[in-house]
Design a protein around this motif. Structure first.
Motif, PDB file in Angstrom:
ATOM      1  N   GLU A  11      82.887  27.108   1.194  1.00 55.52           N
ATOM      2  CA  GLU A  11      82.581  28.528   1.053  1.00 55.52           C
ATOM      3  C   GLU A  11      82.951  29.042  -0.329  1.00 55.52           C
ATOM      4  O   GLU A  11      84.002  28.679  -0.892  1.00 55.52           O
ATOM      5  N   ASN A  55      83.440  23.066   6.541  1.00 56.00           N
ATOM      6  CA  ASN A  55      82.792  24.231   5.957  1.00 56.00           C
ATOM      7  C   ASN A  55      83.257  24.422   4.514  1.00 56.00           C
ATOM      8  O   ASN A  55      84.455  24.363   4.216  1.00 56.00           O
ATOM      9  N   VAL A  70      78.967  36.140   0.072  1.00 51.92           N
ATOM     10  CA  VAL A  70      79.523  34.836   0.439  1.00 51.92           C
ATOM     11  C   VAL A  70      78.384  33.836   0.592  1.00 51.92           C
ATOM     12  O   VAL A  70      77.354  34.144   1.205  1.00 51.92           O
ATOM     13  N   GLY A 110      83.134  31.261  10.341  1.00 51.63           N
ATOM     14  CA  GLY A 110      83.343  29.852  10.058  1.00 51.63           C
ATOM     15  C   GLY A 110      84.609  29.332  10.695  1.00 51.63           C
ATOM     16  O   GLY A 110      85.355  30.064  11.354  1.00 51.63           O
ATOM     17  N   PHE A 113      77.793  29.675   1.860  1.00 57.92           N
ATOM     18  CA  PHE A 113      78.524  28.646   2.599  1.00 57.92           C
ATOM     19  C   PHE A 113      77.618  27.464   2.912  1.00 57.92           C
ATOM     20  O   PHE A 113      76.380  27.581   2.930  1.00 57.92           O
TER      21      PHE A 113
END
Length: 765
Positions: free
Chosen positions: A551, A549, A568, A211, A570
């Motif tokens: 997350e 982004n 994770v 990212g 996102f």
């Protein structure tokens, strides 16, 4: 810089200076199996440090004030040893294994230099053991074990890296991903990265940050890859290895290293050859790596690298579906066929970097790196012949300040990075692999840089807050010295400076569990090759990508640390998305479209069933990763000439991104030295064009490697291995050409193939 190079080479022949009054020597071994422990850290209470060699031995020169030293190694209980003054004895130290010890890994990402459990961000780490799970012919197999990341090899040494779909604008080469080697930019000022100048055997470890990371690493919406070179260990070692395999694969490696408490130097040479699975897909690469490091004092460390690379590889070209099904080993044919035109790359390059870490006080420290690189290319392509020379230099520096504000620990980092690149580029007609008439003659100057600031606060209740901001700027100047049709001109593109913020919060839930969240903004200007296309036309309307982004993640250990996990999720919204399409002459043409919506989940798991060095089965571990991508185009229309109307592609799957991918692996070893690594990689159907009318079929590829590592006498280590890739003989395409003209999407990967090799390491006493 030349004086520094000569000094680095000369230091190889200098003995370590005796700067202290006491020399301690000894051996570290497993308390139960009695086997030597390599890589254990030996640190005196006065700060001097060394590591044990492959036979568990060490020698450390300490000051007269030293009273004791501590020996530590991951997975073992540290031991403290008192120094007996005026006695020349060898300290024999057994370390007790500690099965329940948390095996935290230090990471460099985001300039935090913290354990992974204390770092807020999606980071994956590939150490030397992961890289060595295969034959090290390339980094592709190792990188493709990471969730959310895909590395393609369109032809041997023609690499492409995608982090969360970033290959959308990368028909070839590496773009929109920033790479560093030894903390020094490997990505050039023009936005491209020549990763193929490195050999996989030159890499010690890899950190992949996913990212936007613009707050610390400058412009980019894809991610950042931190490569660390191999370093010498304590002592003097000579290494040699050879691997041979299917389709004429050969690789040879020779290395020599000298390491002490004050310095270490590694010199390594590799030569790799490959006849190729397909027509016109041979490879010949020679790489020399010199990697010295000097511990000047407790306050100052200097390390550097010199990489010389001589690379030749051929480009077989993309195939249509019919050609792919008929004979996947053929090269692109026709009037501009790859064999007829000798489509290939000749590249010679040298990269020199120097980095200093200096600690002014307990609170203030600085890291500064400088580099220069030179590259020469001779590149006959299917539709033209390109020759260019590139010169580049750059600097990166950061100043760190550690303090406390009341009861809150604070850490501030300020710094900047600047790169300057100059390229003399000429294109000619390609007359059946011979240089024809001059088409264009350009001089391109690229300047890019940024300044950044970052603050970390260790808040109450085990929270860590990180805030960061960078200001990024990029400029291109193109001087056309000759072109038959348009004449001479000068074109300057100076993109507006952009602020890119990042804020992240981490909560340490327990000593074995942490959760993190972050919001970051990304900015990615077009590369030089996207503005100045290979047919000589200028793409003046192209604008930078910008996106945000969001997350959330959780990582940790459980079940007595046998289970490790990292999950994770996102959501990335990218505006002014850059996409590419090929025209009839195979030239990639780039344009901005509305936006993309990219949502996903990335999961990595590992479970260790056995970790008992004293038992016959000393290691048995199962690991895996899974990636789910819900990537869609938004506000995207194209004009279709055949129908003379605009087609709305909003809602289509993002080109080149598989919705699902997964990797499963097994690592096993015995205390006798036998080992086995097995990897299975699954990739779902991949859309090959923006219209989603063509797909690459899903595939499952399995590879295995088995061998034996044994110490012969005390000084010689032997590693004999053999392996097979694509065990199931799967037919698949690795490195598809997206939006290719005429449906030439497919770059077939090799069928079942084998390799075997031997590696020797000799330690001098």
């Amino acid at each position: 810089m030349k004086k520094l190079l000569f000094f680095c080479l000369f230091i190889l022949y200098l003995p370590a200076a005796a700067v202290a009054q006491t020399i301690v020597t000894g051996k570290v071994y497993h308390a139960q199996s009695q086997q030597a422990i390599a890589g254990a850290v030996v640190r005196a209470n006065t700060g001097e440090t060394t590591q044990t060699t492959s036979d568990g031995r060490y020698q450390l020169t300490v000051s007269a004030e030293a009273l004791y030293f501590v020996i530590s190694h991951v997975g073992f209980v540290p031991d403290t040893v008192a120094i007996l003054k005026d006695q020349r004895i060898e300290y024999m130290t057994p370390l007790q294994p500690q099965q329940n010890m948390l095996r935290e890994v230090q990471v460099q990402g985001y300039e935090t230099n913290r354990p992974l459990l204390q770092t807020a961000g999606a980071i994956s780490i590939l150490d030397s053991e992961v890289i060595q799970r295969t034959d090290e012919s390339s980094l592709v197999r190792a990188v493709n074990t990471v969730p959310g990341v895909r590395m393609d090899e369109r032809a041997p040494a023609s690499y492409r890296i995608s982090i969360r779909g970033s290959t959308l604008r990368s028909p070839y080469g590496i773009r929109n991903v920033k790479l560093y080697f030894n903390g020094i930019p490997l990505t050039e000022a023009n936005g491209t990265t020549a990763l193929n100048l490195l050999d996989a055997a030159s890499i010690g470890s890899i950190e992949i940050l996913k990212g936007p990371t613009a707050s610390v690493y400058g412009a980019g919406t894809g991610g950042t890859v931190l490569l660390e070179p191999k370093r010498a260990t304590v002592g003097t070692e000579l290494q040699a290895g050879a691997t041979i395999g299917s389709y004429g694969y050969q690789k040879y490696r020779a290395a020599a290293s000298i390491g002490s408490a004050k310095s270490n130097v590694l010199v390594q040479y590799t030569h790799q050859q490959y006849d190729g699975y397909r027509e016109q897909s041979a490879l010949d690469r020679k790489v020399l790596l010199i990697s010295p490091e000097f511990y000047i004092s407790d306050k100052q460390t200097i390390n550097s690298h010199i990489i010389y690379s001589d690379l030749y590889y051929e480009l077989p070209g993309g195939l249509t579906l019919e050609q792919y099904n008929e004979n996947p080993r053929q090269a692109r044919g026709g009037e501009f066929g790859s064999v007829k035109q000798n489509a290939s790359m000749n590249q010679e390059s040298i990269n020199i970097g120097l980095k200093q870490e200096y600690k002014f006080t307990d609170n203030w420290s600085n890291t500064t790196a400088v580099y220069t690189s030179h590259r020469f290319r001779d590149h006959p392509f299917n539709t033209d012949y390109e020759r260019n020379a590139n010169q580049e230099y750059g600097v990166r520096s950061s100043l760190e300040y550690n303090t406390t504000i009341g009861s809150v620990g604070a850490r501030y980092i300020f710094g900047g990075e600047f790169q300057h690149g100059f390229e003399a580029a000429r294109t000619y007609d390609n007359n059946s692999s011979a240089v024809g008439a001059l088409r264009t003659d350009d001089e391109v100057t690229a300047k890019t840089g940024f300044v950044f600031g970052q603050a970390e606060f260790e808040l109450p209740a085990d929270f860590i807050l990180t805030t960061a901001l960078s200001l990024n700027d990029t400029q291109y100047e193109i001087i056309r010295l000759a072109q038959a049709t348009s004449g001479n001109y000068t074109y300057t593109k100076d993109f507006d400076a952009v602020l890119s913020p990042r804020i992240a919060l981490l909560k340490r839930l327990t000593n074995q569990l942490s959760a993190h969240a972050s919001i970051s903004s990304g900015f990615s200007p077009p590369t030089e090759e996207e503005i100045l296309t290979s047919n000589g036309s200028l793409n003046t309307a192209l604008e930078p990508e910008k996106g945000t982004n969001y997350e959330l993640g959780i990582r940790g250990y459980s079940l007595q640390n046998r289970l490790s996990f990292d999950v994770v999720s996102f959501y990335f919204r990218l505006n002014e998305t850059i996409v590419s399409r090929q025209d009839a002459s195979s030239v990639a043409v780039f344009r901005n479209v509305g936006s993309t919506s990219q949502k996903g989940i990335e999961t990595a798991l590992s479970y260790t069933f056995v970790d008992a060095p004293e038992d016959w089965l000393s290691l048995f571990k199962v690991w895996g990763s899974y990636t789910y991508n819900h990537f869609r185009f938004k506000d995207y229309t194209i004009y279709r000439e055949a129908q003379q109307k605009e087609i709305d592609l909003s809602g289509n799957h993002l080109t080149g991104v598989a919705p699902h991918s997964a990797t499963v692996g097994i690592d096993a070893a015995t205390n006798f030295g036998l080992y086995l690594n097995a990897i299975a990689n699954y990739v779902d159907d991949i859309p090959l064009n923006d219209e989603n009318t063509a797909y690459a079929d899903k595939y499952l590829v399995i590879g295995t490697k088995a061998g034996i590592r044994r110490s012969i006498a005390k000084q010689l280590q032997l590693d004999v291995f053999a392996g097979v890739d694509n065990l199931t003989d799967e037919k698949y395409s690795l490195g598809n050409d997206m939006n290719a003209f005429g449906g030439r999407f497919y770059q077939p990967a090799p069928d079942r193939n084998y390799y075997t090799g031997i590696s020797l390491k000799y330690s001098l006493q």
